[in-house]
Design an enzyme around this catalytic site. Structure first.
Site, PDB file in Angstrom:
ATOM      1  N   ASP A  44     -31.624-112.783  45.604  1.00 15.15           N
ATOM      2  CA  ASP A  44     -31.453-112.520  47.033  1.00 15.15           C
ATOM      3  C   ASP A  44     -32.417-113.309  47.917  1.00 15.15           C
ATOM      4  O   ASP A  44     -33.463-113.778  47.473  1.00 15.15           O
ATOM      5  CB  ASP A  44     -31.686-111.030  47.321  1.00 15.15           C
ATOM      6  CG  ASP A  44     -30.549-110.152  46.858  1.00 15.15           C
ATOM      7  OD1 ASP A  44     -29.695-110.634  46.085  1.00 15.15           O
ATOM      8  OD2 ASP A  44     -30.515-108.971  47.253  1.00 15.15           O
ATOM      9  N   HIS A  94     -25.149-112.188  52.193  1.00 12.09           N
ATOM     10  CA  HIS A  94     -26.309-111.301  52.374  1.00 12.09           C
ATOM     11  C   HIS A  94     -26.637-111.129  53.850  1.00 12.09           C
ATOM     12  O   HIS A  94     -27.800-110.966  54.214  1.00 12.09           O
ATOM     13  CB  HIS A  94     -27.511-111.870  51.618  1.00 12.09           C
ATOM     14  CG  HIS A  94     -28.593-110.874  51.329  1.00 12.09           C
ATOM     15  ND1 HIS A  94     -28.354-109.546  51.058  1.00 12.09           N
ATOM     16  CD2 HIS A  94     -29.947-111.017  51.261  1.00 12.09           C
ATOM     17  CE1 HIS A  94     -29.494-108.923  50.836  1.00 12.09           C
ATOM     18  NE2 HIS A  94     -30.476-109.796  50.961  1.00 12.09           N
ATOM     19  N   HIS A 111     -30.302-111.034  58.106  1.00  8.63           N
ATOM     20  CA  HIS A 111     -31.159-110.263  57.209  1.00  8.63           C
ATOM     21  C   HIS A 111     -32.176-109.441  57.995  1.00  8.63           C
ATOM     22  O   HIS A 111     -33.357-109.336  57.619  1.00  8.63           O
ATOM     23  CB  HIS A 111     -31.870-111.191  56.216  1.00  8.63           C
ATOM     24  CG  HIS A 111     -32.441-110.486  55.020  1.00  8.63           C
ATOM     25  ND1 HIS A 111     -33.785-110.180  54.902  1.00  8.63           N
ATOM     26  CD2 HIS A 111     -31.858-110.024  53.890  1.00  8.63           C
ATOM     27  CE1 HIS A 111     -34.003-109.574  53.748  1.00  8.63           C
ATOM     28  NE2 HIS A 111     -32.848-109.465  53.107  1.00  8.63           N
ATOM     29  N   HIS A 157     -35.558-112.186  43.543  1.00 10.96           N
ATOM     30  CA  HIS A 157     -35.576-112.828  44.868  1.00 10.96           C
ATOM     31  C   HIS A 157     -36.166-114.229  44.780  1.00 10.96           C
ATOM     32  O   HIS A 157     -37.242-114.417  44.203  1.00 10.96           O
ATOM     33  CB  HIS A 157     -36.413-112.010  45.859  1.00 10.96           C
ATOM     34  CG  HIS A 157     -35.835-110.670  46.180  1.00 10.96           C
ATOM     35  ND1 HIS A 157     -35.953-109.584  45.332  1.00 10.96           N
ATOM     36  CD2 HIS A 157     -35.124-110.231  47.263  1.00 10.96           C
ATOM     37  CE1 HIS A 157     -35.347-108.533  45.871  1.00 10.96           C
ATOM     38  NE2 HIS A 157     -34.841-108.905  47.038  1.00 10.96           N
TER      39      HIS A 157
END
Length: 269
Positions: free
Chosen positions: A83, A134, A138, A229
């Protein structure tokens, strides 16, 4: 107010919530003196839904993929999901590690970062991995947004990522996995599926590679969806993004356990 979508099929929890709201409205119209009691019921109802959204793996608000299908698990497949990228100082090294092990991963990319680093986003796809949605920005407060703002975040990211990567995202993951009841209708409208994870190492906060690896490997088995991540990665005491220490060791452990990493879309019909 829920975002209108013909493709949306509300869960039992959402149906009950709507029934409660309708009942409270009718009761208040019939007897206005009940308004304080009905307000209390509405607040409790909303609190329950809000609480459900604080659990990334919850399915109360809508379908939520937390593991690969049984057929994939039986084939010894797991999914490494990464991510918060693309991140120009980390993602290329992650791609090189995956290449060395001939492993495949799924990158949940942020739309605005993809715009800043389009070639890196395309490189992810060129190397056999997948780019998924995503959100556009964010924002930490994503789960607090109204339905129209959620739609803007999801829909614009969908367009940006599709155009840049040449690959239309099929899965969505919200910031930190947190959401509210308004998200699922938006995902249905954008033809996306919510995907969380079964194991995570908290590698945005934990810079100890051993601790991150142990969290991911604990009781690991086929069908697990792992979260790491490339963007927002914590640093080791030596200042190295922790994913770069964890990923090779994780892939070694997978090989020893006769497991291998695949993309979400290759494992999920």
């Amino acid at each position: 107010m829920l975002f209108p979508c013909r493709n949306w099929k509300p869960t039992i929890a959402i149906k009950l919530s709507l029934l409660v709201l309708a009942s409270c409205s009718i009761a208040t119209l019939i007897n206005p003196l009940l308004w304080m009691w009905m307000l209390g019921v509405v607040i409790i109802n909303h609190s329950i839904l809000t609480f459900a959204g604080l659990f990334p793996r919850s399915a109360l608000l809508g379908p939520n993929i937390t593991r690969l299908p049984q057929a994939a698990a039986q084939r010894g497949e797991v999914a490494i999901t990464i991510d918060d990228g693309p991140e120009p100082n980390v993602t290329p090294q992650v791609l090189d590690i995956l290449d060395r092990y001939q492993a495949r991963a799924t990158f949940f990319c942020i739309g605005k970062l993809a715009v800043k680093h389009p070639e890196l986003c395309r490189e992810i796809v060129r190397r056999g991995h997948n780019v998924e949605n995503h959100s556009l920005s964010h924002n930490w407060y994503f789960s607090l947004l109204d339905p129209w703002s959620i739609h803007r975040e999801v829909f614009r990211a969908q367009n940006v990522l599709s155009e840049i990567s040449g690959q239309t995202p099929r899965f969505f993951r919200p910031t930190a996995g947190l959401r509210n009841p308004e998200l699922e209708p938006v995902l249905a409208h954008c033809e996306l599926r919510l995907c969380s994870w079964s194991k995570r190492g908290f590698d945005t906060r934990v810079g100890n590679a051993d601790a991150v690896l142990n969290s991911l490997m604990h009781d690991l088995k086929g069908g697990d969806i792992l979260l790491l991540h490339d963007g927002s990665a914590a640093r080791t005491p030596e200042g190295k993004p922790v994913i770069l220490d964890v990923l090779p060791r994780l892939l070694d452990n997978l090989a020893e356990a006769n497991l291998h990493s695949v993309t979400l879309r290759s494992a999920i019909p």
